[in-house]
Structures are given as structure tokens and as C-alpha cells.
Motif scaffolding. Structure first.
Motif, PDB file in Angstrom:
ATOM      1  N   ALA A  90      68.268  30.838  44.215  1.00 25.30           N
ATOM      2  CA  ALA A  90      67.732  32.060  45.025  1.00 25.30           C
ATOM      3  C   ALA A  90      68.470  33.183  45.413  1.00 25.30           C
ATOM      4  O   ALA A  90      68.236  34.371  45.284  1.00 25.30           O
ATOM      5  CB  ALA A  90      67.235  31.653  46.324  1.00 25.30           C
ATOM      6  N   VAL A  91      70.022  32.765  45.569  1.00 24.35           N
ATOM      7  CA  VAL A  91      70.894  33.721  45.777  1.00 24.35           C
ATOM      8  C   VAL A  91      71.315  34.442  44.532  1.00 24.35           C
ATOM      9  O   VAL A  91      71.276  35.687  44.869  1.00 24.35           O
ATOM     10  CB  VAL A  91      72.164  32.985  46.182  1.00 24.35           C
ATOM     11  CG1 VAL A  91      73.477  33.940  46.558  1.00 24.35           C
ATOM     12  CG2 VAL A  91      71.846  32.339  47.948  1.00 24.35           C
ATOM     13  N   VAL A  92      71.248  34.046  43.257  1.00 27.04           N
ATOM     14  CA  VAL A  92      71.491  34.705  42.281  1.00 27.04           C
ATOM     15  C   VAL A  92      70.226  35.737  41.826  1.00 27.04           C
ATOM     16  O   VAL A  92      70.697  36.884  41.610  1.00 27.04           O
ATOM     17  CB  VAL A  92      71.647  33.730  41.006  1.00 27.04           C
ATOM     18  CG1 VAL A  92      71.591  34.501  39.765  1.00 27.04           C
ATOM     19  CG2 VAL A  92      73.122  32.927  41.043  1.00 27.04           C
ATOM     20  N   ILE A  93      69.327  35.319  42.311  1.00 30.06           N
ATOM     21  CA  ILE A  93      67.976  36.136  42.338  1.00 30.06           C
ATOM     22  C   ILE A  93      68.246  37.461  43.056  1.00 30.06           C
ATOM     23  O   ILE A  93      68.235  38.589  42.641  1.00 30.06           O
ATOM     24  CB  ILE A  93      66.681  35.441  42.102  1.00 30.06           C
ATOM     25  CG1 ILE A  93      66.640  34.523  41.102  1.00 30.06           C
ATOM     26  CG2 ILE A  93      65.631  36.548  42.549  1.00 30.06           C
ATOM     27  CD1 ILE A  93      66.252  35.146  39.827  1.00 30.06           C
ATOM     28  N   LEU A  94      68.645  37.206  44.449  1.00 26.09           N
ATOM     29  CA  LEU A  94      68.482  37.934  45.222  1.00 26.09           C
ATOM     30  C   LEU A  94      69.836  38.886  44.959  1.00 26.09           C
ATOM     31  O   LEU A  94      69.798  40.240  45.090  1.00 26.09           O
ATOM     32  CB  LEU A  94      68.909  37.481  46.565  1.00 26.09           C
ATOM     33  CG  LEU A  94      68.737  38.553  47.810  1.00 26.09           C
ATOM     34  CD1 LEU A  94      67.231  39.074  47.935  1.00 26.09           C
ATOM     35  CD2 LEU A  94      69.036  38.059  49.202  1.00 26.09           C
ATOM     36  N   GLY A  95      70.766  38.591  44.240  1.00 22.96           N
ATOM     37  CA  GLY A  95      71.827  39.204  43.960  1.00 22.96           C
ATOM     38  C   GLY A  95      71.726  40.131  42.940  1.00 22.96           C
ATOM     39  O   GLY A  95      72.011  41.463  42.882  1.00 22.96           O
ATOM     40  N   ALA A  96      70.689  39.803  41.910  1.00 27.12           N
ATOM     41  CA  ALA A  96      70.384  40.598  40.814  1.00 27.12           C
ATOM     42  C   ALA A  96      69.709  41.808  41.245  1.00 27.12           C
ATOM     43  O   ALA A  96      69.616  42.935  41.143  1.00 27.12           O
ATOM     44  CB  ALA A  96      69.402  39.894  39.841  1.00 27.12           C
ATOM     45  N   VAL A  97      68.521  41.467  42.411  1.00 31.09           N
ATOM     46  CA  VAL A  97      67.980  42.527  42.959  1.00 31.09           C
ATOM     47  C   VAL A  97      68.567  43.317  43.776  1.00 31.09           C
ATOM     48  O   VAL A  97      68.511  44.818  43.513  1.00 31.09           O
ATOM     49  CB  VAL A  97      66.677  41.770  43.866  1.00 31.09           C
ATOM     50  CG1 VAL A  97      66.073  43.053  44.833  1.00 31.09           C
ATOM     51  CG2 VAL A  97      65.987  40.869  43.203  1.00 31.09           C
ATOM     52  N   THR A  98      69.746  42.984  44.557  1.00 32.53           N
ATOM     53  CA  THR A  98      70.754  43.811  45.024  1.00 32.53           C
ATOM     54  C   THR A  98      71.407  44.794  44.083  1.00 32.53           C
ATOM     55  O   THR A  98      71.548  46.225  44.348  1.00 32.53           O
ATOM     56  CB  THR A  98      71.739  43.107  45.683  1.00 32.53           C
ATOM     57  OG1 THR A  98      71.005  42.216  46.843  1.00 32.53           O
ATOM     58  CG2 THR A  98      72.686  43.888  46.533  1.00 32.53           C
ATOM     59  N   ALA A  99      71.888  44.344  42.850  1.00 35.52           N
ATOM     60  CA  ALA A  99      72.686  45.187  41.864  1.00 35.52           C
ATOM     61  C   ALA A  99      71.817  46.035  41.334  1.00 35.52           C
ATOM     62  O   ALA A  99      72.082  47.177  41.393  1.00 35.52           O
ATOM     63  CB  ALA A  99      73.234  44.078  40.835  1.00 35.52           C
ATOM     64  N   LEU A 100      70.591  45.725  41.050  1.00 38.11           N
ATOM     65  CA  LEU A 100      69.697  46.638  40.447  1.00 38.11           C
ATOM     66  C   LEU A 100      69.277  47.813  41.563  1.00 38.11           C
ATOM     67  O   LEU A 100      68.861  48.812  41.057  1.00 38.11           O
ATOM     68  CB  LEU A 100      68.345  46.039  39.547  1.00 38.11           C
ATOM     69  CG  LEU A 100      68.961  45.024  38.502  1.00 38.11           C
ATOM     70  CD1 LEU A 100      67.920  44.273  38.177  1.00 38.11           C
ATOM     71  CD2 LEU A 100      69.501  45.836  37.421  1.00 38.11           C
ATOM     72  N   SER A 101      69.039  47.416  42.691  1.00 38.80           N
ATOM     73  CA  SER A 101      68.419  48.307  43.607  1.00 38.80           C
ATOM     74  C   SER A 101      69.712  49.411  43.926  1.00 38.80           C
ATOM     75  O   SER A 101      69.112  50.402  44.368  1.00 38.80           O
ATOM     76  CB  SER A 101      68.204  47.586  44.798  1.00 38.80           C
ATOM     77  OG  SER A 101      67.122  46.707  44.820  1.00 38.80           O
ATOM     78  N   LEU A 102      70.855  48.965  43.883  1.00 36.55           N
ATOM     79  CA  LEU A 102      72.039  49.715  44.277  1.00 36.55           C
ATOM     80  C   LEU A 102      72.565  50.396  43.218  1.00 36.55           C
ATOM     81  O   LEU A 102      73.499  51.042  43.153  1.00 36.55           O
ATOM     82  CB  LEU A 102      72.897  49.107  45.199  1.00 36.55           C
ATOM     83  CG  LEU A 102      72.291  48.659  46.469  1.00 36.55           C
ATOM     84  CD1 LEU A 102      73.352  47.764  47.194  1.00 36.55           C
ATOM     85  CD2 LEU A 102      71.816  49.736  47.186  1.00 36.55           C
ATOM     86  N   LEU A 103      72.041  50.202  41.855  1.00 35.24           N
ATOM     87  CA  LEU A 103      72.741  51.017  40.534  1.00 35.24           C
ATOM     88  C   LEU A 103      72.216  52.534  40.615  1.00 35.24           C
ATOM     89  O   LEU A 103      71.336  52.764  40.968  1.00 35.24           O
ATOM     90  CB  LEU A 103      71.966  50.294  39.337  1.00 35.24           C
ATOM     91  CG  LEU A 103      72.490  50.513  38.077  1.00 35.24           C
ATOM     92  CD1 LEU A 103      74.246  50.075  38.054  1.00 35.24           C
ATOM     93  CD2 LEU A 103      71.565  49.930  36.993  1.00 35.24           C
ATOM     94  N   PRO A 104      73.172  53.158  40.325  1.00 36.35           N
ATOM     95  CA  PRO A 104      73.054  54.856  40.613  1.00 36.35           C
ATOM     96  C   PRO A 104      71.631  55.046  39.557  1.00 36.35           C
ATOM     97  O   PRO A 104      71.864  54.556  38.446  1.00 36.35           O
ATOM     98  CB  PRO A 104      74.202  55.461  40.120  1.00 36.35           C
ATOM     99  CG  PRO A 104      75.191  54.345  40.507  1.00 36.35           C
ATOM    100  CD  PRO A 104      74.666  53.104  40.316  1.00 36.35           C
ATOM    101  N   GLY A 105      70.956  56.282  39.937  1.00 36.05           N
ATOM    102  CA  GLY A 105      69.962  56.340  39.204  1.00 36.05           C
ATOM    103  C   GLY A 105      70.016  56.748  37.875  1.00 36.05           C
ATOM    104  O   GLY A 105      69.370  56.504  37.051  1.00 36.05           O
TER     105      GLY A 105
END
Length: 153
Positions: free
Chosen positions: A11-26
Motif C-alpha cells: 500500500a505504501v509503494v502504491i501511494l509512493g507511486a501516486v505521489t511521484a506521478l502527482s508531483l512530476l512536472p507537467g
């Protein structure tokens, strides 16, 4: 490692992936290839929905036992956690290059997490592993008949 610990790590790895993709510059996000047969309107909302749907399933899976998952506190706590986290990611996107805050994305995040919850609860109840139904009691009269008049087996 214990099974429950692996679920939490997942679950933490999934949330980390969501975080990384959410904060990736456009400008670092992949573009739709030229000549793609169609474009979906509001495709970013579908992506947000999918990310938080997966995160919701991962967190509900990390909850572990069916008795914990049957807890309303666990279920709604997961939704509130993910909705709050999605709101935080949207606020942080405001400070990320070529990204912006979007209330519609927050709604898609919450809808994805809610859908994961409803599907998880539906399948638990469908398989009979969800919240148990109240026990059925049958009483017999002294003559060996049930109150409905049928003979006792």
C-alpha cells in the motif's frame, strides 16, 4: 516478513507511486502520441480516478482481516485518508512547474477511492465473507411442529 507487513508495504509503494506521478512536472508527463486514433475528453480525470482506485484497493487490502475491513471506522477512515491525501497532492501541484490545482481532480480522486471501497465491500458480501447476517433461529413447539405448522425435520 509477515504477510500483513507485506500488505502494508504494498500500500505504501502504491501511494509512493501516486505521489511521484502527482508531483512530476507537467512537461515531464508523457504526451499523447501523434496519430493516436482518439482522444478522451477529461482523460486526466480518468487517470486520477484510476490511481486512487488502486490506492483504495491497496489500503483496504493492507487492512488485512475481514473483521477489520468490516469496521466502518476502517472503511471510512481509508476514504477520508485518501481524499485528504488527494487534496494535499492537488495543493502541492499548484507549486509544481506546469501543473495546477483542479477541484475536479480532487473529486475524481475521492470517487476512485469510494469506488474501490464499494467494490471491496460488494465482493466481501457476495462471497459471504463480509459483515455476517444476523443468526436465524427456529423455535419448535412441544408437539414437534414449527410455528409455521411444518413438521420438524
Amino acid at each position: 516478513m509477515q504477510r500483513h507487513t507485506l500488505r502494508i508495504v504494498f500500500a505504501v509503494v502504491i501511494l509512493g507511486a501516486v505521489t511521484a506521478l502527482s508531483l512530476l512536472p507537467g512537461h515531464d508527463l508523457p504526451a499523447v502520441p501523434a496519430g493516436f486514433p482518439f482522444t478522451l475528453p477529461h482523460a486526466d480525470k480518468i487517470i486520477h480516478f484510476g490511481f486512487y482506485f488502486c490506492a483504495g484497493l491497496a489500503f483496504l487490502y493492507a487492512a488485512g482481516s475481514r473483521s477489520v475491513l468490516n469496521s466502518r471506522l476502517c472503511r471510512w477512515g481509508t476514504i477520508l485518508l485518501l481524499a485528504g491525501y488527494g487534496a494535499l497532492m492537488e495543493v502541492l501541484q499548484r507549486f509544481t512547474p506546469a501543473r495546477s490545482f483542479d477541484f475536479g481532480d480532487m473529486l475524481a480522486n475521492t470517487a476512485g477511492a469510494l469506488t474501490a471501497l464499494f467494490i471491496a465491500v460488494f465482493f466481501l458480501r457476495l462471497t459471504g465473507k463480509g459483515r455476517p447476517m444476523p443468526p436465524v433461529t427456529i423455535t419448535f413447539t412441544a408437539a414437534g411442529r414449527t410455528p409455521g405448522g411444518r413438521n420438524r425435520p
